[in-house]
Design a protein around this motif. Structure first.
Motif, PDB file in Angstrom:
ATOM      1  N   SER A  13       0.967  -1.416   0.544  1.00  0.00           N
ATOM      2  CA  SER A  13      -0.018   0.074   0.175  1.00  0.00           C
ATOM      3  C   SER A  13       0.849   1.255   0.131  1.00  0.00           C
ATOM      4  N   LEU A  14       2.300   1.844   1.245  1.00  0.00           N
ATOM      5  CA  LEU A  14       2.812   2.496   0.775  1.00  0.00           C
ATOM      6  C   LEU A  14       3.656   2.323   1.595  1.00  0.00           C
ATOM      7  N   VAL A  15       5.124   3.154   0.881  1.00  0.00           N
ATOM      8  CA  VAL A  15       6.355   2.760   0.704  1.00  0.00           C
ATOM      9  C   VAL A  15       7.317   2.339   2.665  1.00  0.00           C
ATOM     10  N   ASN A  16       6.563   3.104   3.352  1.00  0.00           N
ATOM     11  CA  ASN A  16       7.221   3.688   4.997  1.00  0.00           C
ATOM     12  C   ASN A  16       6.234   2.460   5.237  1.00  0.00           C
ATOM     13  N   ARG A  17       6.073   1.168   4.739  1.00  0.00           N
ATOM     14  CA  ARG A  17       5.409  -0.378   5.129  1.00  0.00           C
ATOM     15  C   ARG A  17       5.648  -1.097   4.703  1.00  0.00           C
ATOM     16  N   VAL A  18       5.605  -2.528   5.806  1.00  0.00           N
ATOM     17  CA  VAL A  18       6.310  -4.139   4.913  1.00  0.00           C
ATOM     18  C   VAL A  18       4.693  -3.992   4.830  1.00  0.00           C
ATOM     19  N   PRO A  19       4.360  -4.574   2.882  1.00  0.00           N
ATOM     20  CA  PRO A  19       3.732  -5.054   2.623  1.00  0.00           C
ATOM     21  C   PRO A  19       3.361  -6.157   2.781  1.00  0.00           C
ATOM     22  N   HIS A  20       1.914  -6.327   3.361  1.00  0.00           N
ATOM     23  CA  HIS A  20       0.551  -7.096   4.292  1.00  0.00           C
ATOM     24  C   HIS A  20       0.036  -8.284   3.469  1.00  0.00           C
ATOM     25  N   SER A  21       0.503  -7.875   1.983  1.00  0.00           N
ATOM     26  CA  SER A  21      -0.617  -8.385   1.250  1.00  0.00           C
ATOM     27  C   SER A  21      -0.173  -8.515  -0.183  1.00  0.00           C
ATOM     28  N   ALA A  22      -0.006  -9.424  -1.307  1.00  0.00           N
ATOM     29  CA  ALA A  22      -0.051  -9.216  -2.580  1.00  0.00           C
ATOM     30  C   ALA A  22      -0.420 -10.285  -3.145  1.00  0.00           C
TER      31      ALA A  22
END
Length: 416
Positions: free
Chosen positions: A261-270
């Protein structure tokens, strides 16, 4: 005394007839192309079905419209004509195209003739094929009326081939049964010089949706607590793509990926969307098994060891492979014999793309690629430098292809 029509005199009679009527066939194609029949344009698809029925009704065909399993789509069209004998020949085309009205308008994509090319939506895929079907039937009736009357003809037109055709495949199997002499599919077939490509096998296709659940975390303050779903899906993609084996006619392609979602967040879904294709049913099933083994796969965990990503693999749709087989090869032999009579070559082609034939080749002998030659299918854009060009069909290919088809059909009726 029996009259035999599989001879040069018949071919000359047919060619003269087709050449004389080519302006009429071209005008019929123009009328079809000017009807927008995008798969989701239910009104347009049904309108083309009505027009197609009108065109073939002059040969004595009786119409039936069959609702799609998807209510938003148009109706399949079935045209039948009884024969004096007990034998049946099936012919298949489709009504829909991939072009929406908005796309046609945006790209100024409409009927235009430039030299030997007719441009426009469906000129090659597959309205041109429908016209060659008509030409083939009219040619047989003109030169061998007794044979035409002897055979029962079943013409089937798919309303949604470009998006979803499984129910149409079931319809074809039901209407043609297992006793039909053959089913002729009028997708385009390339003609180069005196070489006519005919399709006797096609790859099967499986579509997949891959979803990965990771763990979100602040990318600066708590990075070690996160488990990247994007990194995990990337590993899955590498494993899927590695299954590609050209020597076995197997390809895997991941065509769309999204995640985070955001570059300041480890992605939780893909998630990713992929397809796999193969000619051989055995290779197809083996690759399918390998891909499904990735369901539940995990190779990425949070640095603190408290969470591991989870992968889910779902089959969205599958279309059976149409492998090399005796029935299709036997039909090819008829077209090759007709080619020898006409001084041309019928060349076997194994095609990677799908057609309705994938769904019934194992029920009735099937041959494909009986439509005209052309280029740029599914392409509506046009650029001044010529790097982009729109779909077109080659007008001069119609009569030679219909002649080859007609002589092969005559040979089939007389020899089988």
């Amino acid at each position: 005394m029996n009259v035999h029509y599989f001879k040069s005199e018949t071919a000359l009679k047919i060619r003269a007839y087709l050449d004389m009527h080519l302006p009429r066939y071209t005008e019929l194609l123009r009328a079809m192309v000017e009807i927008n029949s995008f798969t989701r344009n239910q009104t347009g698809v049904n309108r083309l079905g009505d027009y197609t029925n009108k065109v073939f009704s002059e040969l004595g065909f009786i119409p039936e419209r069959v609702a799609s399993v998807i209510p938003a789509y148009g109706k399949h069209l079935v045209l039948t004509r009884r024969g004096a004998g007990g034998r049946t020949i099936g012919c298949v085309s489709h009504l829909d195209t991939v072009y929406s009205p908005e796309e046609e308008e945006m790209n100024d994509f409409m009927w235009r003739v430039q030299g030997d090319r007719a441009y426009g939506p469906g000129t090659e895929d597959i309205k041109g094929g429908t016209i060659v079907m008509l030409m083939t039937l009219e040619a047989v009736r003109h030169a061998a009326p007794g044979l035409f009357e002897e055979v029962a003809w079943t013409l089937l037109f798919d309303a949604s081939e470009e998006m979803e055709s499984d129910d149409f495949g079931v319809l074809c199997r039901e209407r043609l049964g297992r006793s039909a002499l053959g089913c002729l599919v009028f997708e385009a077939g390339i003609i180069r010089d005196l070489n006519f490509s005919l399709v006797t096998s096609r790859k099967g296709r499986a579509e997949f949706r891959i979803t990965v659940s990771g763990k979100g975390a602040h990318s600066g303050a708590a990075h070690r607590k996160g488990a990247s779903a994007i990194v995990q899906v990337a590993d899955v993609i590498k494993k899927m793509e590695a299954l590609t084996d050209y020597s076995r006619g197997l390809t895997v392609n991941v065509g769309r990926v999204a995640g985070g979602s955001l570059v300041n967040r480890v992605p939780h879904s893909a998630e990713a969307f992929a397809e796999m294709r193969a000619f051989s049913p055995e290779v197809f099933e083996a690759a399918l098994d390998e891909i499904l083994k990735l369901n539940g796969y995990s190779s990425v965990s949070s640095a603190d060891g408290r969470f591991s990503c989870k992968t889910a693999v779902e089959i969205v749709r599958r279309v059976p492979a149409w492998p090399d087989n005796p029935g299709s090869n036997r039909l090819l032999g008829l077209w090759q014999s007709a080619g020898e009579l006409l001084g041309v070559r019928a060349i076997q082609e194994k095609r990677g793309g799908l057609s309705d034939g994938n769904f019934f080749w194992d029920s009735v002998p099937t041959i494909d690629g009986l439509g005209p030659s052309g280029g740029n299918p599914h392409s509506s854009e046009r650029s001044p430098d010529g790097s982009k060009e729109q779909e077109y069909t080659v007008i001069s290919s119609f009569a030679p292809k219909a002649l080859l088809n007609a002589m092969a059909v005559i040979h089939m009726i007389e020899s089988w």
